[in-house]
Design a protein around this motif. Structure first.
Motif, PDB file in Angstrom:
ATOM      1  N   GLY A  49     -29.189 -60.771 -20.623  1.00  0.00           N
ATOM      2  CA  GLY A  49     -29.756 -61.222 -21.870  1.00  0.00           C
ATOM      3  C   GLY A  49     -29.618 -62.695 -22.160  1.00  0.00           C
ATOM      4  N   GLY A  50     -28.776 -63.384 -21.470  1.00  0.00           N
ATOM      5  CA  GLY A  50     -28.639 -64.812 -21.673  1.00  0.00           C
ATOM      6  C   GLY A  50     -27.750 -65.169 -22.846  1.00  0.00           C
ATOM      7  N   GLY A  51     -27.225 -64.179 -23.557  1.00  0.00           N
ATOM      8  CA  GLY A  51     -26.320 -64.433 -24.669  1.00  0.00           C
ATOM      9  C   GLY A  51     -24.940 -64.794 -24.166  1.00  0.00           C
ATOM     10  N   SER A  52     -24.122 -65.321 -25.023  1.00  0.00           N
ATOM     11  CA  SER A  52     -22.796 -65.712 -24.590  1.00  0.00           C
ATOM     12  C   SER A  52     -21.827 -64.541 -24.567  1.00  0.00           C
ATOM     13  CB  SER A  52     -22.254 -66.815 -25.502  1.00  0.00           C
ATOM     14  OG  SER A  52     -22.153 -66.331 -26.832  1.00  0.00           O
ATOM     15  N   ALA A  53     -22.111 -63.477 -25.298  1.00  0.00           N
ATOM     16  CA  ALA A  53     -21.227 -62.320 -25.315  1.00  0.00           C
ATOM     17  C   ALA A  53     -21.468 -61.479 -24.070  1.00  0.00           C
ATOM     18  CB  ALA A  53     -21.471 -61.483 -26.565  1.00  0.00           C
ATOM     19  N   GLN A  54     -20.402 -61.148 -23.367  1.00  0.00           N
ATOM     20  CA  GLN A  54     -20.534 -60.332 -22.172  1.00  0.00           C
ATOM     21  C   GLN A  54     -20.416 -58.862 -22.564  1.00  0.00           C
ATOM     22  OE1 GLN A  54     -17.621 -61.547 -19.345  1.00  0.00           O
ATOM     23  NE2 GLN A  54     -18.628 -63.470 -18.910  1.00  0.00           N
ATOM     24  N   GLN A  55     -21.268 -58.048 -21.973  1.00  0.00           N
ATOM     25  CA  GLN A  55     -21.244 -56.626 -22.240  1.00  0.00           C
ATOM     26  C   GLN A  55     -20.530 -55.912 -21.104  1.00  0.00           C
ATOM     27  OE1 GLN A  55     -25.299 -55.489 -22.636  1.00  0.00           O
ATOM     28  NE2 GLN A  55     -25.568 -56.480 -24.616  1.00  0.00           N
ATOM     29  N   ALA A  56     -19.764 -54.901 -21.437  1.00  0.00           N
ATOM     30  CA  ALA A  56     -19.095 -54.108 -20.418  1.00  0.00           C
ATOM     31  C   ALA A  56     -20.133 -53.290 -19.658  1.00  0.00           C
ATOM     32  CB  ALA A  56     -18.077 -53.183 -21.063  1.00  0.00           C
ATOM     33  N   PRO A  57     -19.975 -53.188 -18.346  1.00  0.00           N
ATOM     34  CA  PRO A  57     -20.931 -52.408 -17.573  1.00  0.00           C
ATOM     35  C   PRO A  57     -20.824 -50.922 -17.927  1.00  0.00           C
ATOM     36  CG  PRO A  57     -19.113 -53.112 -16.184  1.00  0.00           C
ATOM     37  CD  PRO A  57     -18.947 -53.778 -17.512  1.00  0.00           C
ATOM     38  N   ALA A  58     -21.916 -50.223 -17.836  1.00  0.00           N
ATOM     39  CA  ALA A  58     -21.930 -48.796 -18.128  1.00  0.00           C
ATOM     40  C   ALA A  58     -21.207 -48.034 -17.030  1.00  0.00           C
ATOM     41  CB  ALA A  58     -23.372 -48.309 -18.239  1.00  0.00           C
ATOM     42  N   THR A  59     -20.549 -46.961 -17.394  1.00  0.00           N
ATOM     43  CA  THR A  59     -19.862 -46.126 -16.412  1.00  0.00           C
ATOM     44  C   THR A  59     -20.904 -45.306 -15.664  1.00  0.00           C
ATOM     45  OG1 THR A  59     -17.954 -45.979 -17.877  1.00  0.00           O
ATOM     46  CG2 THR A  59     -18.098 -44.366 -16.122  1.00  0.00           C
ATOM     47  N   PRO A  60     -20.887 -45.369 -14.333  1.00  0.00           N
ATOM     48  CA  PRO A  60     -21.887 -44.629 -13.569  1.00  0.00           C
ATOM     49  C   PRO A  60     -21.681 -43.123 -13.689  1.00  0.00           C
ATOM     50  CG  PRO A  60     -20.308 -45.670 -12.094  1.00  0.00           C
ATOM     51  CD  PRO A  60     -19.983 -46.120 -13.485  1.00  0.00           C
ATOM     52  N   SER A  61     -22.751 -42.381 -13.498  1.00  0.00           N
ATOM     53  CA  SER A  61     -22.630 -40.926 -13.556  1.00  0.00           C
ATOM     54  C   SER A  61     -21.769 -40.451 -12.388  1.00  0.00           C
ATOM     55  CB  SER A  61     -24.007 -40.275 -13.496  1.00  0.00           C
ATOM     56  OG  SER A  61     -24.620 -40.570 -12.266  1.00  0.00           O
ATOM     57  N   GLY A  62     -20.969 -39.450 -12.643  1.00  0.00           N
ATOM     58  CA  GLY A  62     -20.087 -38.926 -11.606  1.00  0.00           C
ATOM     59  C   GLY A  62     -18.794 -39.689 -11.454  1.00  0.00           C
ATOM     60  N   TYR A  63     -18.523 -40.614 -12.352  1.00  0.00           N
ATOM     61  CA  TYR A  63     -17.328 -41.452 -12.227  1.00  0.00           C
ATOM     62  C   TYR A  63     -16.052 -40.629 -12.372  1.00  0.00           C
ATOM     63  CZ  TYR A  63     -14.178 -45.404 -12.933  1.00  0.00           C
ATOM     64  OH  TYR A  63     -13.153 -46.300 -12.820  1.00  0.00           O
ATOM     65  N   SER A  64     -16.017 -39.710 -13.337  1.00  0.00           N
ATOM     66  CA  SER A  64     -14.808 -38.910 -13.536  1.00  0.00           C
ATOM     67  C   SER A  64     -14.557 -38.010 -12.333  1.00  0.00           C
ATOM     68  CB  SER A  64     -14.903 -38.085 -14.820  1.00  0.00           C
ATOM     69  OG  SER A  64     -15.984 -37.188 -14.740  1.00  0.00           O
ATOM     70  N   GLU A  65     -15.625 -37.484 -11.735  1.00  0.00           N
ATOM     71  CA  GLU A  65     -15.467 -36.669 -10.533  1.00  0.00           C
ATOM     72  C   GLU A  65     -14.908 -37.513  -9.384  1.00  0.00           C
ATOM     73  OE1 GLU A  65     -18.227 -34.168  -7.405  1.00  0.00           O
ATOM     74  OE2 GLU A  65     -18.978 -34.505  -9.422  1.00  0.00           O
ATOM     75  N   MET A  66     -15.371 -38.739  -9.282  1.00  0.00           N
ATOM     76  CA  MET A  66     -14.873 -39.637  -8.250  1.00  0.00           C
ATOM     77  C   MET A  66     -13.381 -39.917  -8.456  1.00  0.00           C
ATOM     78  SD  MET A  66     -16.100 -43.500  -7.234  1.00  0.00           S
ATOM     79  CE  MET A  66     -15.738 -44.089  -8.863  1.00  0.00           C
ATOM     80  N   GLN A  67     -12.976 -40.122  -9.721  1.00  0.00           N
ATOM     81  CA  GLN A  67     -11.569 -40.363 -10.011  1.00  0.00           C
ATOM     82  C   GLN A  67     -10.715 -39.166  -9.615  1.00  0.00           C
ATOM     83  OE1 GLN A  67     -11.844 -41.459 -14.213  1.00  0.00           O
ATOM     84  NE2 GLN A  67     -11.121 -43.501 -13.693  1.00  0.00           N
ATOM     85  N   GLN A  68     -11.208 -37.952  -9.869  1.00  0.00           N
ATOM     86  CA  GLN A  68     -10.469 -36.752  -9.488  1.00  0.00           C
ATOM     87  C   GLN A  68     -10.315 -36.656  -7.970  1.00  0.00           C
ATOM     88  OE1 GLN A  68     -12.773 -33.678 -11.338  1.00  0.00           O
ATOM     89  NE2 GLN A  68     -11.739 -33.878 -13.315  1.00  0.00           N
ATOM     90  N   LYS A  69     -11.366 -37.006  -7.241  1.00  0.00           N
ATOM     91  CA  LYS A  69     -11.300 -36.958  -5.784  1.00  0.00           C
ATOM     92  C   LYS A  69     -10.315 -37.991  -5.244  1.00  0.00           C
ATOM     93  CE  LYS A  69     -15.899 -35.076  -4.964  1.00  0.00           C
ATOM     94  NZ  LYS A  69     -17.224 -35.297  -4.352  1.00  0.00           N
ATOM     95  N   VAL A  70     -10.304 -39.163  -5.844  1.00  0.00           N
ATOM     96  CA  VAL A  70      -9.364 -40.201  -5.422  1.00  0.00           C
ATOM     97  C   VAL A  70      -7.933 -39.753  -5.692  1.00  0.00           C
ATOM     98  CG1 VAL A  70      -8.554 -42.551  -5.915  1.00  0.00           C
ATOM     99  CG2 VAL A  70     -10.987 -42.111  -5.609  1.00  0.00           C
ATOM    100  N   ALA A  71      -7.694 -39.161  -6.868  1.00  0.00           N
ATOM    101  CA  ALA A  71      -6.360 -38.677  -7.204  1.00  0.00           C
ATOM    102  C   ALA A  71      -5.920 -37.590  -6.231  1.00  0.00           C
ATOM    103  CB  ALA A  71      -6.337 -38.163  -8.639  1.00  0.00           C
ATOM    104  N   ALA A  72      -6.829 -36.701  -5.864  1.00  0.00           N
ATOM    105  CA  ALA A  72      -6.501 -35.641  -4.912  1.00  0.00           C
ATOM    106  C   ALA A  72      -6.185 -36.227  -3.533  1.00  0.00           C
ATOM    107  CB  ALA A  72      -7.651 -34.648  -4.816  1.00  0.00           C
ATOM    108  N   ALA A  73      -6.948 -37.215  -3.119  1.00  0.00           N
ATOM    109  CA  ALA A  73      -6.696 -37.850  -1.833  1.00  0.00           C
ATOM    110  C   ALA A  73      -5.355 -38.573  -1.828  1.00  0.00           C
ATOM    111  CB  ALA A  73      -7.820 -38.815  -1.488  1.00  0.00           C
TER     112      ALA A  73
END
Length: 66
Positions: free
Chosen positions: A24-48
Motif C-alpha cells: 500500500g505504500g503507507g508507513s504502517a506495516q501490516q502483519a502478514p496473514a497466517t496461511p491456511s493449515g498453519y496450526s496443522e503444520m505446528q502440530q506436525k513440527v511439535a510431533a517431529a
C-alpha cells in the motif's frame, strides 16, 4: 559518462524501492496473514520434535549399556 552513471544509479534505486515496497505504500506495516493449515503444520513440527527428543533419549540409554 556521468549521465550514464547517474541514470544507472537512478534505475538501481528505483528497482530497489520497487522490490522492497510493502504494498500500500503507507508507513504502517501490516502483519502478514497466517496461511491456511498453519496450526496443522505446528502440530506436525511439535510431533517431529518430540520424536527426535525420544530418539535422543533412547540413544543415550543405549550408550550407557542398560
Amino acid at each position: 559518462m556521468r549521465a550514464r552513471t547517474a541514470a544507472a544509479a537512478v534505475a538501481l534505486v528505483a528497482a530497489l524501492c520497487a522490490g522492497c515496497g510493502h504494498g500500500g505504500g503507507g508507513s504502517a506495516q501490516q502483519a502478514p496473514a497466517t496461511p491456511s493449515g498453519y496450526s496443522e503444520m505446528q502440530q506436525k513440527v511439535a510431533a517431529a520434535e518430540s520424536a527426535v527428543a525420544q530418539a535422543d533419549k533412547d540413544a543415550a540409554q543405549d550408550d550407557t549399556g542398560r
